[in-house]
Design a protein around this motif. Structure first.
Motif, mmCIF file in Angstrom:
data_model
loop_
_atom_site.group_PDB
_atom_site.id
_atom_site.type_symbol
_atom_site.label_atom_id
_atom_site.label_comp_id
_atom_site.label_asym_id
_atom_site.label_seq_id
_atom_site.Cartn_x
_atom_site.Cartn_y
_atom_site.Cartn_z
ATOM 1 N N GLY A 223 -4.229 42.329 41.621
ATOM 2 C CA GLY A 223 -3.826 43.149 42.747
ATOM 3 C C GLY A 223 -4.943 43.498 43.706
ATOM 4 O O GLY A 223 -4.961 44.592 44.271
ATOM 5 N N ARG A 224 -5.902 42.581 43.934
ATOM 6 C CA ARG A 224 -7.060 42.933 44.752
ATOM 7 C C ARG A 224 -7.028 42.330 46.147
ATOM 8 O O ARG A 224 -7.295 43.014 47.123
ATOM 9 C CB ARG A 224 -8.348 42.468 44.028
ATOM 10 N N VAL A 225 -6.747 41.028 46.242
ATOM 11 C CA VAL A 225 -6.844 40.380 47.553
ATOM 12 C C VAL A 225 -5.601 39.550 47.852
ATOM 13 O O VAL A 225 -4.836 39.186 46.965
ATOM 14 C CB VAL A 225 -8.081 39.438 47.633
ATOM 15 N N LEU A 226 -5.447 39.244 49.143
ATOM 16 C CA LEU A 226 -4.404 38.318 49.588
ATOM 17 C C LEU A 226 -5.024 36.932 49.718
ATOM 18 O O LEU A 226 -6.157 36.797 50.179
ATOM 19 C CB LEU A 226 -3.854 38.758 50.943
ATOM 20 N N ALA A 227 -4.267 35.930 49.337
ATOM 21 C CA ALA A 227 -4.752 34.549 49.455
ATOM 22 C C ALA A 227 -3.581 33.596 49.305
ATOM 23 O O ALA A 227 -2.511 33.971 48.804
ATOM 24 C CB ALA A 227 -5.799 34.254 48.378
ATOM 25 N N GLY A 228 -3.792 32.371 49.742
ATOM 26 C CA GLY A 228 -2.756 31.342 49.597
ATOM 27 C C GLY A 228 -3.388 29.978 49.475
ATOM 28 O O GLY A 228 -4.614 29.828 49.630
ATOM 29 N N ALA A 229 -2.568 28.981 49.198
ATOM 30 C CA ALA A 229 -3.085 27.615 49.067
ATOM 31 C C ALA A 229 -1.953 26.618 49.274
ATOM 32 O O ALA A 229 -0.796 26.912 48.967
ATOM 33 C CB ALA A 229 -3.703 27.414 47.683
#
Ligand SMILES: Cc1ncc(COP(=O)(O)O)c(C=O)c1O
Length: 402
Positions: A223-229
């Protein structure tokens, strides 16, 4: 970069996912650090002007600008590609940036997309609102019905887009069958694999062309950062996705990439324990509430299919508490340990009311059509002791007379 680890395909091809999640893609600097270095730099310098020209011309290896390349982000991209069994991966700032890029990079006005009706609210917004705005036609179907995919195909269909399991209805799509239909018609299948992560399900093994992620969920996992791939073939990433990505800039920050690299180190452990906990909690809730939707339970209508394509059923499931919004909100308000939160994939147990949060933006009729009723709740089961989570739910259920 001095010593590299996890980048020789002759060696990494034999590594298991838990090893890849820790070692894959590591590139060490001259200092030989064990934990991946965090390169907080927006630009790069060149010894000579000719070097800059050569790098921009693609004649010299090296980085030019962090919207385009960054050593920390590249480590993450290589690690995710290795975990996915994909040739290449491009990281993005959020999961929605990944979904948007994966679709828009390959679609033009006049194209047609077939997409699952049951999907995360913002993914439905892409298919229902954004794509049509640019002249791209979309048809949404019941993605569980394999025949419906074939029926929806038009001569201009370019993409199939779906999640499995889907947020929050937990619909399961037959990956092998649907990706085979796509292949037979020259259609690109784009799978949002956020709920399962590559630790539980690798859609490319079933024929998917493109796999996209919200790395905010299980990959960070805390629950710390937003990211995608976005993962695909080298050819597709380089020639289809990259021109869109480099010029529109949904780039992942190096700091967030570093946090997700650290998250991936424990992905395998976390998702297995959270799946075990979710199964215990779901089994407890069955019989206490009107219905539980968890592909890991034999009562789920697609249990066998889910278990044939997933190693475990994952940390997330939904339930119908019975009654309406008052009962659903009442249960949430009675919780002491489980947080009321619309995030998922966290190591903390989190519960939300999709109709008034994650799927609030969807038209009511569209919500009801896929089963997002006022008494539905979605639970992300965390790493706490499952007995404590069960005791908390038990108390909250009692408080609403269940
Ligand atoms: C299935 C699914 N896809 C995509 C997203 C979007 O991810 P992000 O919040 O990282 O943009 C979410 C977020 O909840 C999701 O559940």
């Amino acid at each position: 970069m001095k010593r590299k680890s996890g980048q020789n395909p002759d060696i990494t091809k034999n590594w298991k996912p838990a090893t890849l999640a820790i070692r894959g893609g590591t590139a060490r600097s001259e200092w030989g650090e064990t934990s991946e270095a965090l390169f907080l730099t927006s630009g790069y310098s060149y010894d000579r002007a000719e070097d800059a020209a050569a790098r921009f011309a693609g004649e010299q290896q090296g980085m030019t600008y962090s919207r385009l390349q960054n050593p920390t982000v590249e480590m993450l991209e290589q690690r995710i590609a290795l975990l996915e069994g994909a040739e290449a991966c491009r990281a993005t700032a959020t999961g929605m940036a990944a979904m948007t890029a994966a679709l828009l990079c390959q679609l033009s006005a006049g194209d047609h997309v077939v997409a699952a009706k049951a999907a995360f609210g913002s993914c439905r917004w892409l298919t229902d609102t954004l794509l049509p705005k640019f002249g791209i036609e979309t048809t949404t179907i019941d993605a569980r019905d394999t025949a419906a995919w074939e029926t929806a195909i038009r001569p201009n269909t370019k993409v199939f887009f779906f999640e499995t399991p889907a947020n929050p209805t937990m619909d399961v799509v037959d990956l092998r069958a649907v990706c085979a239909i796509a292949k037979a018609h020259g259609i690109t299948s784009v799978v949002d694999n956020a709920f399962a992560s590559p630790a539980l399900q690798r859609p490319m093994e079933f024929g998917a062309d493109v796999v996209a992620y919200s790395a905010t969920k299980m990959m960070d996992g805390q629950g710390r950062v937003l990211a995608g791939a976005v993962c695909g073939t080298r050819e597709w990433i380089d020639n289809v996705l990259l021109p869109f990505h480099r010029n529109t800039g949904p780039t992942l920050s190096a700091f967030n990439a570093w946090v997700v690299l650290k998250g991936l180190e424990t992905l395998d452990l976390r998702i297995r324990r959270q799946s075990e906990n979710a199964l215990k909690v779901a089994a407890f809730l069955e019989g206490r509430v009107a219905k539980v939707l968890y592909p890991g339970l034999p009562s789920h209508p697609q249990h066998a299919l889910a278990m044939s394509q997933m190693a475990m059923a994952g940390p997330i499931f939904s339930l119908y508490v019975g009654g309406g919004r008052a009962e659903a909100h009442g249960l949430l308000n009675g919780l002491e340990l489980v947080d009321i939160s619309n995030n998922i994939g966290d190591s903390r147990s989190l519960m939300t009311h999709p109709a008034s949060t994650t799927h609030f933006g969807m038209a009511e009729a569209a919500r009801l059509e896929v089963g997002i009723t006022e008494d539905m709740l979605r639970l992300n089961v965390g790493l706490e002791d499952a007995d404590d989570v069960i005791a908390d739910l038990d108390r909250a259920l009692t408080s609403i007379g269940r």
